[in-house]
Design an enzyme around this catalytic site. Structure first.
Site, PDB file in Angstrom:
ATOM      1  N   ASP A  35     -64.948   1.086  35.486  1.00 42.10           N
ATOM      2  CA  ASP A  35     -65.285   1.623  36.812  1.00 42.10           C
ATOM      3  C   ASP A  35     -66.797   1.771  37.022  1.00 42.10           C
ATOM      4  O   ASP A  35     -67.231   2.164  38.108  1.00 42.10           O
ATOM      5  CB  ASP A  35     -64.611   2.988  37.017  1.00 42.10           C
ATOM      6  CG  ASP A  35     -63.099   2.850  37.105  1.00 42.10           C
ATOM      7  OD1 ASP A  35     -62.611   1.750  37.455  1.00 42.10           O
ATOM      8  OD2 ASP A  35     -62.403   3.839  36.821  1.00 42.10           O
ATOM      9  N   GLN A  83     -53.670   1.170  34.002  1.00 42.65           N
ATOM     10  CA  GLN A  83     -52.704   1.361  35.091  1.00 42.65           C
ATOM     11  C   GLN A  83     -51.372   0.674  34.769  1.00 42.65           C
ATOM     12  O   GLN A  83     -50.299   1.221  35.020  1.00 42.65           O
ATOM     13  CB  GLN A  83     -53.274   0.810  36.397  1.00 42.65           C
ATOM     14  CG  GLN A  83     -54.503   1.589  36.850  1.00 42.65           C
ATOM     15  CD  GLN A  83     -55.136   0.963  38.075  1.00 42.65           C
ATOM     16  OE1 GLN A  83     -54.783   1.298  39.198  1.00 42.65           O
ATOM     17  NE2 GLN A  83     -56.051   0.047  37.858  1.00 42.65           N
ATOM     18  N   ARG A  95     -66.954   3.211  45.038  1.00 42.84           N
ATOM     19  CA  ARG A  95     -67.975   2.966  44.005  1.00 42.84           C
ATOM     20  C   ARG A  95     -69.063   1.994  44.492  1.00 42.84           C
ATOM     21  O   ARG A  95     -70.210   2.089  44.070  1.00 42.84           O
ATOM     22  CB  ARG A  95     -67.331   2.470  42.711  1.00 42.84           C
ATOM     23  CG  ARG A  95     -66.404   3.506  42.126  1.00 42.84           C
ATOM     24  CD  ARG A  95     -66.237   3.497  40.648  1.00 42.84           C
ATOM     25  NE  ARG A  95     -65.171   4.420  40.326  1.00 42.84           N
ATOM     26  CZ  ARG A  95     -65.325   5.759  40.226  1.00 42.84           C
ATOM     27  NH1 ARG A  95     -66.517   6.293  40.365  1.00 42.84           N
ATOM     28  NH2 ARG A  95     -64.300   6.532  39.977  1.00 42.84           N
TER      29      ARG A  95
END
Ligand SMILES: O=C(O)C1=C[C@@H](OP(=O)(O)O)[C@@H](O)[C@H](O)C1
Ligand SMILES: C=C(OP(=O)(O)O)C(=O)O
Length: 308
Positions: free
Chosen positions: A192, A46, A265
């Site tokens: 993730d 990011q 998540r």
């Protein structure tokens, strides 16, 4: 936000944050940006993407070097849209002022969504699932290596290429898992997937040790804390550290209530934990699942999950 506003300010952007660096942000438009050579202190796609996108609108060249290679989709997409960009694992460089040219993009099936089913089928006795043509960009598939280290039975069939990325069917069968020390070099490639990995660790015999994963504390929630607290609520011992956790697996999970903190998540991970629990697992605040996996519950039911 300082990890992003810092390099952008060096490029000439004017962005005000709160005193502690958090939003709300005030971005003052109309500044002239100039390119920088940015050595990112954190392995974060990011941050890299923010600097590269700003670099497109800056004078001169912008480069980013990372402490460990992260996913390279921004670089691949800019290249597909006609931008002249040089990149190799952990490095990227482009010249400002280039125009993008519209193009058609094929997006392979998302590995991070597949991850929940890889874990579910690995830990629920009797399971066998085929996940068709899943994107296997090596900067995304750290969980495959981690699960295999733990003894998972996952094979790749029908390899092909989609949108310039490797894809394959993943065939996953139940296998008794053993705890493992997750190599730190895998962390950026599975950043993730830790909520799902923690559930695999719950089912695995013995200890699973995660370290070098402090970035998990600055995701949609503090994922180390959210997973540790949730698994403890189901009766498991989890020793949290600054940058990871030791998970004491192989115990039967019980019933309990989980706070997902609005983090998709965490919610999906506990939907899987619920499948191996002896009791009822209630997960609060699940609306955000739809932000990345709109039919998660429908698909999960069709795959045989028991969801209320
Ligand atoms: O490039 C991106 O959009 C993302 C990269 C990953 O973060 P970092 O690589 O920045 O840690 C991932 O966790 C995040 O969900 C989205
Ligand atoms: C941002 C995340 O996921 P998604 O790409 O689905 O938004 C994440 O898991 O941190």
């Amino acid at each position: 936000m300082r990890r992003v506003t810092g390099p952008l300010s060096q490029m000439g952007a004017k962005i005000d944050t709160q005193d502690d660096g958090t939003p709300p942000l005030h971005v003052h438009g109309g500044q002239t940006l100039h390119g920088i050579d940015f050595a990112s202190p954190v392995a974060s796609a990011q941050i890299k993407s923010a600097v590269l996108l700003a670099g497109l609108y800056a004078q001169g060249e912008t480069s980013v070097v990372e402490p460990h290679p992260t996913r390279d989709y921004t670089e691949r997409m800019l290249s597909a849209f006609g931008v002249d960009i040089e990149f190799s694992p952990g490095k990227a460089r482009l010249r400002g002022g280039q125009r993008l040219r519209a193009t058609d993009i094929v997006v392979p099936a998302d590995f991070s969504s597949a991850a929940f089913y890889l874990v579910a089928a690995s830990i629920i006795p009797g399971s066998e699932l085929r996940l068709k043509q899943v994107g296997l960009n090596p900067r995304r598939t750290g969980l495959l290596h981690a699960l295999r280290l733990m003894g998972a039975d996952i094979t790749e069939e029908n390899p092909a290429e989609q949108g310039g990325e490797p894809v394959a069917d993943l065939v996953v069968r139940y296998a008794p898992l053993k705890g493992a020390r997750i190599p730190e070099e895998l962390v950026p490639d599975m950043i993730d997937e830790f909520p799902a990995l923690f559930v695999a660790a719950a089912a695995a015999e013995g200890q699973t040790v995660v370290s070098g994963a402090a970035e998990l504390r600055v995701k949609e929630s503090d994922r180390l804390a959210a997973m540790a607290t949730g698994l403890r609520a189901l009766g498991m011992q989890v020793d949290e550290t600054e940058d990871g956790a030791t998970l004491h697996g192989g115990v039967r999970l019980g019933s309990g209530t989980i706070e997902s903190h609005g983090d998709h998540r965490i919610a999906m991970a506990f939907a899987i934990a619920g499948q191996i629990s002896d009791g009822e697992v209630r997960i609060n605040d699940i609306a955000n699942v739809a932000t990345s996996f709109p039919d998660f519950d429908g698909l999960a039911r069709r795959a045989g999950f028991n969801l209320a």
